[in-house]
Design a protein around this motif. Structure first.
Motif, PDB file in Angstrom:
ATOM      1  N   ILE A   1       0.850  -1.182   0.000  1.00  0.00           N
ATOM      2  CA  ILE A   1       0.000   0.000   0.000  1.00  0.00           C
ATOM      3  C   ILE A   1       0.890   1.237   0.000  1.00  0.00           C
ATOM      4  O   ILE A   1       1.836   1.328   0.787  1.00  0.00           O
ATOM      5  CB  ILE A   1      -0.925   0.036   1.238  1.00  0.00           C
ATOM      6  CG1 ILE A   1      -1.872  -1.153   1.235  1.00  0.00           C
ATOM      7  CG2 ILE A   1      -1.719   1.344   1.290  1.00  0.00           C
ATOM      8  CD1 ILE A   1      -2.669  -1.302   2.521  1.00  0.00           C
ATOM      9  N   ILE A   2       0.610   2.170  -0.902  1.00  0.00           N
ATOM     10  CA  ILE A   2       1.361   3.421  -0.972  1.00  0.00           C
ATOM     11  C   ILE A   2       0.538   4.498  -0.276  1.00  0.00           C
ATOM     12  O   ILE A   2      -0.556   4.845  -0.733  1.00  0.00           O
ATOM     13  CB  ILE A   2       1.626   3.847  -2.434  1.00  0.00           C
ATOM     14  CG1 ILE A   2       2.210   2.681  -3.243  1.00  0.00           C
ATOM     15  CG2 ILE A   2       2.545   5.059  -2.479  1.00  0.00           C
ATOM     16  CD1 ILE A   2       3.520   2.161  -2.728  1.00  0.00           C
ATOM     17  N   ALA A   3       1.039   5.012   0.836  1.00  0.00           N
ATOM     18  CA  ALA A   3       0.311   6.016   1.621  1.00  0.00           C
ATOM     19  C   ALA A   3       1.187   7.245   1.809  1.00  0.00           C
ATOM     20  O   ALA A   3       1.727   7.500   2.892  1.00  0.00           O
ATOM     21  CB  ALA A   3      -0.100   5.427   2.960  1.00  0.00           C
ATOM     22  N   LEU A   4       1.350   8.017   0.731  1.00  0.00           N
ATOM     23  CA  LEU A   4       2.181   9.220   0.766  1.00  0.00           C
ATOM     24  C   LEU A   4       1.301  10.459   0.869  1.00  0.00           C
ATOM     25  O   LEU A   4       0.151  10.455   0.423  1.00  0.00           O
ATOM     26  CB  LEU A   4       3.054   9.280  -0.496  1.00  0.00           C
ATOM     27  CG  LEU A   4       4.077   8.154  -0.652  1.00  0.00           C
ATOM     28  CD1 LEU A   4       4.819   8.283  -1.971  1.00  0.00           C
ATOM     29  CD2 LEU A   4       5.067   8.145   0.512  1.00  0.00           C
ATOM     30  N   PRO A   5       1.823  11.551   1.425  1.00  0.00           N
ATOM     31  CA  PRO A   5       1.015  12.756   1.609  1.00  0.00           C
ATOM     32  C   PRO A   5       0.766  13.514   0.309  1.00  0.00           C
ATOM     33  O   PRO A   5       1.376  13.235  -0.720  1.00  0.00           O
ATOM     34  CB  PRO A   5       1.858  13.591   2.577  1.00  0.00           C
ATOM     35  CG  PRO A   5       3.255  13.142   2.348  1.00  0.00           C
ATOM     36  CD  PRO A   5       3.165  11.680   2.022  1.00  0.00           C
ATOM     37  N   ALA A   6      -0.130  14.488   0.391  1.00  0.00           N
ATOM     38  CA  ALA A   6      -0.497  15.287  -0.776  1.00  0.00           C
ATOM     39  C   ALA A   6       0.649  16.204  -1.197  1.00  0.00           C
ATOM     40  O   ALA A   6       1.544  16.525  -0.418  1.00  0.00           O
ATOM     41  CB  ALA A   6      -1.733  16.117  -0.458  1.00  0.00           C
ATOM     42  N   VAL A   7       0.587  16.630  -2.442  1.00  0.00           N
ATOM     43  CA  VAL A   7       1.577  17.528  -3.024  1.00  0.00           C
ATOM     44  C   VAL A   7       0.960  18.925  -3.116  1.00  0.00           C
ATOM     45  O   VAL A   7      -0.231  19.068  -3.417  1.00  0.00           O
ATOM     46  CB  VAL A   7       1.999  17.037  -4.425  1.00  0.00           C
ATOM     47  CG1 VAL A   7       2.843  18.069  -5.144  1.00  0.00           C
ATOM     48  CG2 VAL A   7       2.752  15.718  -4.300  1.00  0.00           C
ATOM     49  N   ALA A   8       1.763  19.929  -2.882  1.00  0.00           N
ATOM     50  CA  ALA A   8       1.272  21.309  -2.923  1.00  0.00           C
ATOM     51  C   ALA A   8       0.629  21.625  -4.270  1.00  0.00           C
ATOM     52  O   ALA A   8       1.266  21.482  -5.312  1.00  0.00           O
ATOM     53  CB  ALA A   8       2.425  22.278  -2.651  1.00  0.00           C
ATOM     54  N   GLY A   9      -0.623  22.035  -4.233  1.00  0.00           N
ATOM     55  CA  GLY A   9      -1.312  22.439  -5.451  1.00  0.00           C
ATOM     56  C   GLY A   9      -1.752  21.307  -6.345  1.00  0.00           C
ATOM     57  O   GLY A   9      -2.213  21.541  -7.464  1.00  0.00           O
ATOM     58  N   ARG A  10      -1.616  20.065  -5.877  1.00  0.00           N
ATOM     59  CA  ARG A  10      -2.002  18.911  -6.686  1.00  0.00           C
ATOM     60  C   ARG A  10      -3.093  18.110  -5.994  1.00  0.00           C
ATOM     61  O   ARG A  10      -3.133  18.022  -4.765  1.00  0.00           O
ATOM     62  CB  ARG A  10      -0.792  17.999  -6.937  1.00  0.00           C
ATOM     63  CG  ARG A  10       0.290  18.635  -7.788  1.00  0.00           C
ATOM     64  CD  ARG A  10      -0.212  18.995  -9.164  1.00  0.00           C
ATOM     65  NE  ARG A  10       0.853  19.432 -10.056  1.00  0.00           N
ATOM     66  CZ  ARG A  10       0.653  19.915 -11.274  1.00  0.00           C
ATOM     67  NH1 ARG A  10      -0.589  20.031 -11.736  1.00  0.00           N
ATOM     68  NH2 ARG A  10       1.661  20.281 -12.034  1.00  0.00           N
ATOM     69  N   ASP A  11      -3.964  17.515  -6.800  1.00  0.00           N
ATOM     70  CA  ASP A  11      -5.063  16.735  -6.242  1.00  0.00           C
ATOM     71  C   ASP A  11      -4.707  15.250  -6.191  1.00  0.00           C
ATOM     72  O   ASP A  11      -3.596  14.840  -6.559  1.00  0.00           O
ATOM     73  CB  ASP A  11      -6.345  16.953  -7.054  1.00  0.00           C
ATOM     74  CG  ASP A  11      -6.161  16.620  -8.533  1.00  0.00           C
ATOM     75  OD1 ASP A  11      -5.121  16.018  -8.907  1.00  0.00           O
ATOM     76  OD2 ASP A  11      -7.069  16.961  -9.327  1.00  0.00           O
TER      77      ASP A  11
END
Length: 499
Positions: A112-122
């Motif tokens: 499972i890949i559980a990485l945080p959000a990227v600035a300005g990206r959905d």
């Protein structure tokens, strides 16, 4: 590799998920991402960070096993760089690449890949970037080797973690991302094939396969038909080769019947020796990549076919070899293009524009909404922009500025970036000929611009843009190989047009 979406809500959290491995992020300042914090019940991840076992720099990694109160068998920590409100695009991609490398060596079957959000990206951006990064990691170039490299026995099933609110949309994006990755792979496979296999006929057969698989229509024009159309500029390039030229027209009519099509034109020189203006021997093998435009257009058509994109798109691909022989076109020869304009060929190594100009004239009959040609056209573009940005050229008015903005935006969405270059009347002075309507080269100064100005003369009837991918279509040296660009840019451009 199988991809899926894993939904997390109040009842289903990352630490309760049974899986072979869960991938979470950590930062350089010893802080944990939200998912890593959820797994750090007994402080084991924090301890690993404090001990220096992982730096947190983007792309760094550390594998931990049997963490307390964590259902996953393994936890893979990947660095996300400097801690911020959310991470950068580059850091996310590096983290996904690090995850792919590590998971390929594990005994686990799923992750499972559980990485945080990227600035300005959905979420859509994260899903697409993850899929593309993982597919890049397993792409193979040994199909023609007698002894293949060992096949990875690592993780085969990868789930991307999203919130419950994003789950439905993420599943749609996942299918689109897999289609995009398949298109990129096709482009890379075609580019990497040797020119004795990937001939004009091979590209034509590839187009026929795509048409069959995705319910498109295809037409392949042969030499006699090209002669009847008076494509003498295109045909002049083929004179020195034994390989027959092909002119491919592949139609994906996914939109309304009356909607004008968006047309992609791809340069398909399957090997470029330079002709009589022979190239230097060193590095000439890389001229098998001179069909990068054709390959990227075919890859894009495969991607939108798999997506069943609701848009009318037509691919037009002139393809041939450029070879020296007693029959080859000479420097100083003058040919009459399909448009009726005459061209003095001062250098036979400036052949891409000679096949494209007839293709750009041909597309008038398709009554296009817009035309984008894609070509490994000039070494001058590599000098100008290096290997980071594709060169984008188009006229300067409201309609063409809008098209340029669409292409630039699609590049930024995908990281497959382009940079707009000028087209101005002043550069046309360099294309003047004493004996014909124009010369096919304008000298070394502004070479990528004068090449675009040459093509622009054949596009007055419609909205048009030119992408020079000479610096982005392939890599040299130890990493030699096709990049698959600009399939992400083109596919996203078409997806955006489809709404």
């Amino acid at each position: 590799m199988d991809f899926s979406i894993k939904t997390f809500d109040a009842k289903s959290t990352v630490n309760t998920s049974k899986t072979g491995c869960v991938v979470v992020g950590v930062f350089e300042n010893k802080k944990l991402s939200a998912a890593a914090t959820a797994l750090d019940k007994k402080g084991e991840i924090s301890a690993a960070l404090k001990s220096g076992d992982i730096s947190g720099k983007a792309g760094s990694s550390l594998l931990l096993r049997n963490l307390s109160e964590v259902a996953a068998e393994r936890v893979l920590l990947v660095g996300l760089g400097e801690e911020a409100v959310s991470i950068s695009e580059k850091a996310y991609v590096q983290a996904a690449q690090a995850a792919a490398r590590n998971l390929a060596t594990l005994g686990a079957s799923d992750a499972i890949i559980a990485l945080p959000a990227v600035a300005g990206r959905d979420t859509a951006w994260s899903v697409r970037s993850t899929v593309v990064a993982f597919r890049e990691s397993i792409f193979r170039t040994d199909s023609l080797k007698s002894k293949k490299s060992a096949v990875s026995t690592g993780v085969k099933k990868v789930a991307v973690a999203v919130s419950a609110a994003d789950a439905a949309g993420a599943k749609v994006v996942l299918a689109q991302s897999i289609a995009l990755a398949n298109g990129i792979d096709l482009t890379k496979q075609l580019g990497d094939l040797p020119p004795n296999i990937c001939t004009p006929s091979y590209l034509a057969n590839t187009a026929k396969t795509i048409a069959t698989d995705y319910k498109m229509t295809v037409e392949v024009l042969e030499r006699k038909q090209l002669q009847a159309l008076k494509m003498n500029s295109f045909l002049s390039v083929t004179n020195g080769s034994e390989e027959p030229p092909k002119f491919i027209v592949l139609k994906h009519m996914g939109g309304k019947a009356k909607d004008a099509p968006t047309v992609l034109v791809g340069k398909g020189i399957t090997f470029d020796s330079g002709g009589i203006s022979l190239k230097p021997g060193a590095g000439m093998d890389e001229m098998k990549y001179d069909m990068g435009g054709a390959a990227s257009v075919l890859g894009t058509m495969r991607a939108i076919g798999e997506m069943k994109l609701k848009l009318n798109v037509i691919a037009v691909i002139p393809t041939c070899e450029n070879m020296p022989s007693g029959k080859a076109t000479r420097p100083g020869d003058i040919v009459t293009s399909m448009s009726g304009q005459t061209i003095e060929i001062l250098n036979t190594d400036a052949e891409g524009r000679l096949i494209l100009c007839d293709a750009l004239t041909y597309v008038e009959r398709l009554k296009p909404a817009a035309v984008v040609d894609v070509a490994t056209l000039t070494g001058a573009c590599v000098t100008s922009l290096g290997h980071h940005n594709t060169g984008l050229f188009t006229r300067h008015d409201d309609t063409h500025d809008k098209l340029a903005a669409e292409l630039l935006a699609a590049g930024k969405q995908t990281g497959d970036t382009a940079w707009r270059m000028p087209i101005e009347e002043a550069y046309n002075e360099q294309l003047k000929s004493n004996f014909a309507d124009m010369a096919n080269i304008g000298g070394p100064a502004g070479g990528s611009i004068t090449a675009a100005c040459f093509l622009e003369r054949f596009t007055k009837a419609y909205t048009w843009a030119h992408l020079d991918i000479a610096g982005t279509a392939w890599k040299s040296g130890a990493a030699k190989g096709s990049t698959g660009r600009p399939v992400p840019l083109l596919t996203t451009f078409l997806m955006n047009r489809a709404g």
